[in-house]
Design a protein around this motif. Structure first.
Motif, PDB file in Angstrom:
ATOM      1  N   GLN A  85      53.733  43.943  28.403  1.00 24.06           N
ATOM      2  CA  GLN A  85      54.743  43.411  29.318  1.00 24.06           C
ATOM      3  C   GLN A  85      55.434  42.186  28.714  1.00 24.06           C
ATOM      4  N   LEU A  86      54.637  41.305  28.103  1.00 19.78           N
ATOM      5  CA  LEU A  86      55.206  40.108  27.496  1.00 19.78           C
ATOM      6  C   LEU A  86      56.142  40.481  26.348  1.00 19.78           C
ATOM      7  N   THR A  87      55.745  41.467  25.553  1.00 24.63           N
ATOM      8  CA  THR A  87      56.586  41.920  24.440  1.00 24.63           C
ATOM      9  C   THR A  87      57.904  42.476  24.946  1.00 24.63           C
ATOM     10  N   LEU A  88      57.832  43.225  26.043  1.00 28.11           N
ATOM     11  CA  LEU A  88      59.059  43.782  26.620  1.00 28.11           C
ATOM     12  C   LEU A  88      60.003  42.684  27.080  1.00 28.11           C
ATOM     13  N   ILE A  89      59.445  41.663  27.702  1.00 28.42           N
ATOM     14  CA  ILE A  89      60.303  40.612  28.262  1.00 28.42           C
ATOM     15  C   ILE A  89      60.855  39.715  27.155  1.00 28.42           C
ATOM     16  N   ILE A 123      74.553  43.393  33.193  1.00 26.08           N
ATOM     17  CA  ILE A 123      73.797  43.285  31.950  1.00 26.08           C
ATOM     18  C   ILE A 123      72.398  43.897  32.039  1.00 26.08           C
ATOM     19  N   PHE A 124      71.840  43.955  33.271  1.00 29.04           N
ATOM     20  CA  PHE A 124      70.508  44.535  33.443  1.00 29.04           C
ATOM     21  C   PHE A 124      70.548  45.996  33.923  1.00 29.04           C
ATOM     22  N   PHE A 138      73.741  50.117  30.152  1.00 24.73           N
ATOM     23  CA  PHE A 138      74.915  49.257  29.927  1.00 24.73           C
ATOM     24  C   PHE A 138      74.734  48.486  28.619  1.00 24.73           C
ATOM     25  N   THR A 139      75.784  48.461  27.805  1.00 23.78           N
ATOM     26  CA  THR A 139      75.731  47.725  26.541  1.00 23.78           C
ATOM     27  C   THR A 139      77.136  47.305  26.131  1.00 23.78           C
ATOM     28  N   SER A 140      77.188  46.199  25.408  1.00 22.97           N
ATOM     29  CA  SER A 140      78.471  45.738  24.851  1.00 22.97           C
ATOM     30  C   SER A 140      78.547  45.999  23.360  1.00 22.97           C
ATOM     31  N   LYS A 141      77.514  46.659  22.810  1.00 20.79           N
ATOM     32  CA  LYS A 141      77.479  46.950  21.371  1.00 20.79           C
ATOM     33  C   LYS A 141      78.277  48.212  21.074  1.00 20.79           C
ATOM     34  N   GLY A 177      66.969  47.674  26.557  1.00 16.66           N
ATOM     35  CA  GLY A 177      66.044  46.571  26.346  1.00 16.66           C
ATOM     36  C   GLY A 177      66.015  45.606  27.510  1.00 16.66           C
ATOM     37  N   LEU A 178      67.183  45.069  27.905  1.00  9.84           N
ATOM     38  CA  LEU A 178      67.237  44.115  29.005  1.00  9.84           C
ATOM     39  C   LEU A 178      66.907  44.772  30.343  1.00  9.84           C
ATOM     40  N   ALA A 179      67.275  46.048  30.482  1.00  9.74           N
ATOM     41  CA  ALA A 179      66.922  46.771  31.728  1.00  9.74           C
ATOM     42  C   ALA A 179      65.412  46.895  31.867  1.00  9.74           C
TER      43      ALA A 179
END
Length: 525
Positions: free
Chosen positions: A420-424, A474-475, A479-482, A491-493
């Protein structure tokens, strides 16, 4: 041992049962009919003997010198008309005045069953053997004008004739019985064919084996499996499905609509088209559903649905991502230090010892500063490992990665796992490193503190920032701006999803090329 087919079983059972019932009914009916025929013949014989005994011509003939001359013609005429085997009229001593055989007239009557009529004056039916054989007889006394018994009338039917009539009737019944047996055979054959059609040509033992195999498969798969019929009633559900949907009681033949969201199941029932990887929310769980229709000759007859806990899938994906991330971080560290070792080797070979020493002291000072914060102020090994990996990655990309010297963090609570920490933090730091990759002086800062009831993690960068209209999305998953061709926008989701699972929040601030992500995680679960 060879299995007996269902068709053979049904034919054998129905035929045996039909034969048993037909034989039983035929025997019972024949016995009852035989008794009734014998009774009817006896009653007819008795009525005839009474009628003859009351005839004045017969009683008057007893007063003549030759009674047989008058009685014989009358008795024979009545015998021929009624079908009786014999009509014998005798006097009180049992001497015959009439008989079908004229030679027997004047002889004594046989059978020994005249006493009740001649002595007691009774009217009765008896069965005895006479000159013509065993017969059923009706006996009546003959009275004169004074009421005295002067003779007897015996009318009889041979038992053999009665039996012949019974067998004649029985033969008719046997024809009906044979027809009934044929109908039973045809009916049982048609029933067996119909059952085989309903069971898709499978024998009962094959169906039993399939049922056992189905149960074994249902219980062995990790995914939840549920099946419903065309009315939406549950026909089967395995234990993983009950556990996933938090259902404890038996649900067989209950309507699926009242147990959990069943929109996709009814859509499949209606359209006959499968639904793949659909997401439903149920009791704080995110569940992935796949629905497949069941078809028969009339169309859709039911639906089979499989369930997967999205959390488990995400944990598996996150674990793989974590391993990949650590592998890349280690590779980056190895690559960076390899380059530095090559530089040191070159400086030493060129005799530039002072510059080599300055480089070593610079690296040592920088590492000492970072290590002091990482190892002395950050007490949690999971965060330490994560930061060391990101430091190496940033160094390889020539990005300055600063850890705020005011950071302080005790050991994280046990309910926060490394994955979980790695994900965040991993996703947020990686996004920050990518955001500054195109600026002249890339800088990423990290700050952590656990003062108060929450643990706070802050990651800032001096990249190009996030457009104001994009912050609200963004979450969002996907969704991405890349503009890269590789899959992104997850990733952020995923980070936001895990933070919410832990009861925390993520705040985003972006202005003038500075972006700050702040994560708040409660210490208590």
């Amino acid at each position: 041992m060879r299995k007996v087919s269902l068709e053979t079983k049904i034919l054998g059972l129905v035929l045996s049962l039909s034969l048993f019932l037909i034989i039983l009914l035929t025997t019972t009916f024949s016995y009852m009919e035989g008794r009734q025929i014998a009774k009817d013949k006896g009653q007819l014989a008795l009525e005839l003997s009474k009628t003859i005994s009351f005839m004045p011509t017969v009683t008057d003939a007893f007063e003549t010198d030759d009674p047989a001359r008058t009685i014989q013609p009358i008795a024979e005429k009545i015998r021929r008309e009624t079908g009786a085997e014999f009509i014998v009229v005798g006097n009180k001593e049992g001497i015959r005045y009439s008989h079908p055989l004229a030679s027997e007239i004047g002889k004594r009557m046989e059978g020994g069953d005249n006493a009740r009529a001649l002595q007691e004056g009774e009217y009765y039916v008896s069965e005895a053997a006479g000159s013509l054989g065993l017969s059923i007889r009706g006996k009546s006394p003959v009275f004169n004008a004074d009421g005295k018994i002067i003779g007897i009338v015996s009318v009889g039917f041979l038992v053999d004739d009665v039996r012949a009539q019974i067998f004649k009737d029985l033969s008719k019944e046997m024809i009906v019985s044979l027809v009934a047996i044929m109908i039973s055979i045809i009916g049982s054959y048609m029933l067996a064919r119909s059952i085989r059609k309903d069971t898709l040509g499978l024998e009962p033992f094959e169906i039993a084996n399939l049922y056992k195999e189905k149960n074994a498969v249902l219980q062995s798969v990790k995914e939840g499996i549920l099946a419903i019929d065309q009315n939406g009633l549950i026909t089967s559900m395995n234990q993983p499905a009950k556990k996933l949907l938090d259902i404890k009681e038996s649900v067989r033949h209950l309507n699926v609509d009242g147990l959990f969201p069943s929109k996709y199941l009814f859509e499949v029932l209606k359209s006959g088209e499968p639904q793949v990887d659909k997401e439903i929310s149920w009791k704080d769980k995110s569940v992935i559903v796949n629905c497949t229709p069941i078809f028969d000759s009339e169309g859709v007859s039911g639906v089979v649905a499989s369930f997967r806990d999205r959390t488990e899938i995400e944990e598996m994906v996150n674990t793989l991502s974590e391993v990949k991330m650590h592998s890349e971080d280690l590779r980056a560290q190895t690559h960076e230090f390899t380059n530095k070792l090559y530089v040191l080797s070159g400086l030493i070979q060129l005799g530039e010892y002072d510059e080599a020493i300055d480089m070593i002291q610079s690296e040592t000072s920088e590492l000492h500063s970072l290590n002091r914060v990482v190892f002395e102020q950050i007490k949690d090994t999971k965060v330490q490992a994560l930061l060391l990996g990101k430091i190496g990655k940033a160094s390889e990309k020539k990005i300055i990665f600063e850890i705020d010297t005011q950071s302080y963090l005790e050991k994280l609570p046990d309910h926060i796992k490394l994955s979980q920490l790695t994900l965040i933090l991993g996703n947020i730091i990686d996004n920050a490193l990518e955001a500054v990759s195109s600026v002249e002086e890339p800088l990423v800062k990290f700050f952590a503190t656990d003062i108060g009831n929450d643990m706070v993690f802050e990651v800032s960068d001096n990249g190009k920032g996030i457009p104001e209209d994009a912050i609200a999305h963004i979450f969002d998953r996907g969704f991405t701006s890349k503009n890269s061709g590789s899959p992104s926008g997850y990733g952020l989701a995923n980070a936001d999803h895990v933070v919410k699972e832990l009861g925390g929040i993520i705040e985003v601030y972006s202005e003038d090329g500075n972006t700050i992500f702040t994560v708040y995680l409660p210490k208590e679960k």
